[in-house]
Write an enzyme that holds these catalytic residues in place. Structure first.
Site, PDB file in Angstrom:
ATOM      1  N   ASN A   1     -87.658 173.360  28.135  1.00 36.03           N
ATOM      2  CA  ASN A   1     -86.635 172.320  28.255  1.00 36.03           C
ATOM      3  C   ASN A   1     -86.906 171.316  27.141  1.00 36.03           C
ATOM      4  O   ASN A   1     -87.851 170.536  27.229  1.00 36.03           O
ATOM      5  CB  ASN A   1     -86.741 171.668  29.636  1.00 36.03           C
ATOM      6  CG  ASN A   1     -85.800 170.476  29.778  1.00 36.03           C
ATOM      7  OD1 ASN A   1     -84.950 170.240  28.917  1.00 36.03           O
ATOM      8  ND2 ASN A   1     -85.964 169.733  30.867  1.00 36.03           N
ATOM      9  N   TRP A   2     -86.087 171.356  26.120  1.00 32.95           N
ATOM     10  CA  TRP A   2     -86.328 170.499  24.953  1.00 32.95           C
ATOM     11  C   TRP A   2     -85.907 169.059  25.197  1.00 32.95           C
ATOM     12  O   TRP A   2     -86.170 168.193  24.348  1.00 32.95           O
ATOM     13  CB  TRP A   2     -85.582 171.049  23.737  1.00 32.95           C
ATOM     14  CG  TRP A   2     -86.069 172.369  23.232  1.00 32.95           C
ATOM     15  CD1 TRP A   2     -87.097 173.132  23.742  1.00 32.95           C
ATOM     16  CD2 TRP A   2     -85.552 173.092  22.108  1.00 32.95           C
ATOM     17  NE1 TRP A   2     -87.245 174.287  23.003  1.00 32.95           N
ATOM     18  CE2 TRP A   2     -86.307 174.285  21.991  1.00 32.95           C
ATOM     19  CE3 TRP A   2     -84.525 172.857  21.197  1.00 32.95           C
ATOM     20  CZ2 TRP A   2     -86.053 175.232  20.993  1.00 32.95           C
ATOM     21  CZ3 TRP A   2     -84.282 173.797  20.203  1.00 32.95           C
ATOM     22  CH2 TRP A   2     -85.044 174.962  20.107  1.00 32.95           C
ATOM     23  N   LYS A   3     -85.201 168.824  26.303  1.00 32.20           N
ATOM     24  CA  LYS A   3     -84.719 167.460  26.598  1.00 32.20           C
ATOM     25  C   LYS A   3     -83.959 166.916  25.375  1.00 32.20           C
ATOM     26  O   LYS A   3     -83.306 167.702  24.681  1.00 32.20           O
ATOM     27  CB  LYS A   3     -85.887 166.564  27.031  1.00 32.20           C
ATOM     28  CG  LYS A   3     -86.699 167.250  28.154  1.00 32.20           C
ATOM     29  CD  LYS A   3     -87.695 166.386  28.826  1.00 32.20           C
ATOM     30  CE  LYS A   3     -88.414 167.178  29.926  1.00 32.20           C
ATOM     31  NZ  LYS A   3     -89.362 166.397  30.675  1.00 32.20           N
TER      32      LYS A   3
ATOM     33  N   HIS B   1     -82.332 168.434  37.029  1.00 33.83           N
ATOM     34  CA  HIS B   1     -83.641 167.995  36.544  1.00 33.83           C
ATOM     35  C   HIS B   1     -83.923 166.589  37.068  1.00 33.83           C
ATOM     36  O   HIS B   1     -83.016 165.764  37.196  1.00 33.83           O
ATOM     37  CB  HIS B   1     -83.674 168.020  35.011  1.00 33.83           C
ATOM     38  CG  HIS B   1     -85.047 167.827  34.473  1.00 33.83           C
ATOM     39  ND1 HIS B   1     -85.607 166.572  34.351  1.00 33.83           N
ATOM     40  CD2 HIS B   1     -85.986 168.719  34.077  1.00 33.83           C
ATOM     41  CE1 HIS B   1     -86.843 166.720  33.886  1.00 33.83           C
ATOM     42  NE2 HIS B   1     -87.089 168.000  33.706  1.00 33.83           N
TER      43      HIS B   1
ATOM     44  N   GLU C   1     -85.045 164.055  35.688  1.00 34.46           N
ATOM     45  CA  GLU C   1     -84.566 162.969  34.808  1.00 34.46           C
ATOM     46  C   GLU C   1     -83.077 162.712  35.042  1.00 34.46           C
ATOM     47  O   GLU C   1     -82.612 161.575  34.950  1.00 34.46           O
ATOM     48  CB  GLU C   1     -84.869 163.316  33.338  1.00 34.46           C
ATOM     49  CG  GLU C   1     -86.357 163.156  33.044  1.00 34.46           C
ATOM     50  CD  GLU C   1     -86.917 164.128  32.017  1.00 34.46           C
ATOM     51  OE1 GLU C   1     -86.146 164.712  31.238  1.00 34.46           O
ATOM     52  OE2 GLU C   1     -88.153 164.304  32.004  1.00 34.46           O
TER      53      GLU C   1
ATOM     54  N   GLU D   1     -90.806 170.943  40.092  1.00 37.68           N
ATOM     55  CA  GLU D   1     -91.358 170.000  39.117  1.00 37.68           C
ATOM     56  C   GLU D   1     -91.714 168.691  39.827  1.00 37.68           C
ATOM     57  O   GLU D   1     -90.842 167.851  40.058  1.00 37.68           O
ATOM     58  CB  GLU D   1     -90.327 169.705  38.025  1.00 37.68           C
ATOM     59  CG  GLU D   1     -89.960 170.906  37.196  1.00 37.68           C
ATOM     60  CD  GLU D   1     -89.500 170.524  35.796  1.00 37.68           C
ATOM     61  OE1 GLU D   1     -90.014 171.111  34.844  1.00 37.68           O
ATOM     62  OE2 GLU D   1     -88.649 169.629  35.656  1.00 37.68           O
TER      63      GLU D   1
ATOM     64  N   GLY E   1     -94.414 164.978  31.862  1.00 39.08           N
ATOM     65  CA  GLY E   1     -94.648 164.162  30.677  1.00 39.08           C
ATOM     66  C   GLY E   1     -95.826 163.209  30.806  1.00 39.08           C
ATOM     67  O   GLY E   1     -96.005 162.312  29.989  1.00 39.08           O
TER      68      GLY E   1
ATOM     69  N   SER F   1     -96.292 169.178  32.700  1.00 38.17           N
ATOM     70  CA  SER F   1     -97.479 169.239  31.846  1.00 38.17           C
ATOM     71  C   SER F   1     -98.102 170.630  31.773  1.00 38.17           C
ATOM     72  O   SER F   1     -99.330 170.763  31.773  1.00 38.17           O
ATOM     73  CB  SER F   1     -98.503 168.181  32.290  1.00 38.17           C
ATOM     74  OG  SER F   1     -97.930 166.884  32.213  1.00 38.17           O
TER      75      SER F   1
ATOM     76  N   GLY G   1     -91.769 171.235  29.192  1.00 39.13           N
ATOM     77  CA  GLY G   1     -91.146 170.175  28.395  1.00 39.13           C
ATOM     78  C   GLY G   1     -91.866 170.027  27.067  1.00 39.13           C
ATOM     79  O   GLY G   1     -91.672 170.809  26.138  1.00 39.13           O
ATOM     80  N   GLY G   2     -92.736 169.021  26.973  1.00 39.84           N
ATOM     81  CA  GLY G   2     -93.406 168.663  25.715  1.00 39.84           C
ATOM     82  C   GLY G   2     -93.982 169.844  24.946  1.00 39.84           C
ATOM     83  O   GLY G   2     -93.763 169.971  23.727  1.00 39.84           O
TER      84      GLY G   2
HETATM   85  P1  13P Z   1     -93.548 168.246  30.511  1.00 43.39           P
HETATM   86  O1  13P Z   1     -93.944 169.693  30.303  1.00 43.39           O
HETATM   87  O2  13P Z   1     -93.386 167.484  29.233  1.00 43.39           O
HETATM   88  O3  13P Z   1     -94.393 167.583  31.525  1.00 43.39           O
HETATM   89  O4  13P Z   1     -92.056 168.293  31.134  1.00 43.39           O
HETATM   90  C1  13P Z   1     -91.791 169.118  32.208  1.00 43.39           C
HETATM   91  C2  13P Z   1     -90.329 169.146  32.421  1.00 43.39           C
HETATM   92  O5  13P Z   1     -89.720 168.166  32.809  1.00 43.39           O
HETATM   93  C3  13P Z   1     -89.622 170.398  32.111  1.00 43.39           C
HETATM   94  O6  13P Z   1     -88.322 170.364  32.603  1.00 43.39           O
END
Ligand code: 13P
Length: 250
Positions: free
Chosen positions: A9-11, A94, A96, A166, A172, A212, A233-234
């Site tokens: 997920n590149w956000k 998600h 967020e 999640e 993050g 993470s 994510g990251g």
């Molecule tokens: P991180 O891997 O950066 O913690 O993010 C997880 C995430 O929200 C994937 O959708």
């Protein structure tokens, strides 16, 4: 045996040019991986990334979908549009989106129905806040979110579904849920699916862990009984890290 699915997920990261450069590097590194691999760029990157992954083992997902086919919904994107661009997956609900953009279990359910209508594979996200875990209501939250998301969704669609567990406090933050805690939560979500449908459906649905995930913890997480891959994510923004996660088994 459920096939692992690892999605990035590149956000809100990478421009179209950066996205294409990235997948061109990634597709060589992860050629031959035996998991399903998905990258989820922003909407503006989708056409270029769909083109760039052609002939590779990478599938493309969007980060959201609106429930209406079209209409006066400024800033939204419909299933028909995503389908035409060549997207295969879509992330729904998600944390967020829930935290910052007013997403509710009801809107998650509406978006899920739209994804299924347009034959996009949904990745439905659920997860508790730190405050909810601290007062011991994690399972209650996961049950409410799962039941809400799956309202009126037929069993045959749920079998094909991906659910991403999640925990919000692990996103993050560098804090990963322990593999036992993450697996327990995924097992619990599976039991909720079994209660709503039956054992066959529960055994078929794929449940990812997200929060993470890194090359150093992917193997421990993904070799548990109920975690069927990750939503990353990251670490999905760096080709070597994402490759390390995809190739968690060495
Ligand atoms: P991180 O891997 O950066 O913690 O993010 C997880 C995430 O929200 C994937 O959708």
């Amino acid at each position: 045996m459920r096939k692992k699915i690892i999605a990035g997920n590149w956000k809100m990261n990478k421009t179209p040019k950066q996205a294409v450069e990235f997948v061109n590097e990634l597709k060589e590194k992860i050629a031959g991986a035996d998991a399903d691999i998905v990258v989820c760029p922003t909407f503006v990157c989708l056409p270029a990334v769909v083109e760039a992954v052609k002939g590779s083992n990478i599938k493309v997902g969007a980060q959201n979908i609106h429930w209406a086919d079209n209409g006066a919904f400024t800033g939204e994107i419909s299933g028909e549009m995503l389908k035409e661009v060549g997207v295969d997956y879509v992330i729904i609900g998600h944390s967020e989106r829930r935290q910052y953009f007013g997403e509710t279990d009801e809107t998650v359910n509406n978006r899920l129905k739209a994804a299924l209508k347009y034959e996009l594979s949904p990745i439905v996200c659920v997860g508790e806040l730190l405050s909810e875990r601290e007062v011991g209501i994690t399972n209650q939250v996961l049950e409410t979110q799962t039941v809400g998301a799956l309202k009126d969704i037929p069993a045959e669609d749920v079998k094909e579904l991906v659910i991403a567990y999640e925990p919000v406090w692990a996103i993050g933050t560098g804090k990963t849920a322990s593999s036992d805690d993450a697996n327990d939560a995924c097992k619990f979500i599976r039991s909720v699916v079994e209660k709503l449908y039956n054992k066959e459906v529960a055994e078929a649905v794929r449940i990812q862990y997200g929060g993470s995930v890194k090359p150093s913890n992917a193997k421990e997480l993904f070799t548990t009984s109920d975690i069927d891959g990750g939503l990353v994510g990251g670490a999905s923004l760096k080709a070597d890290d994402f490759t390390g996660i995809v190739k968690y088994n060495g």
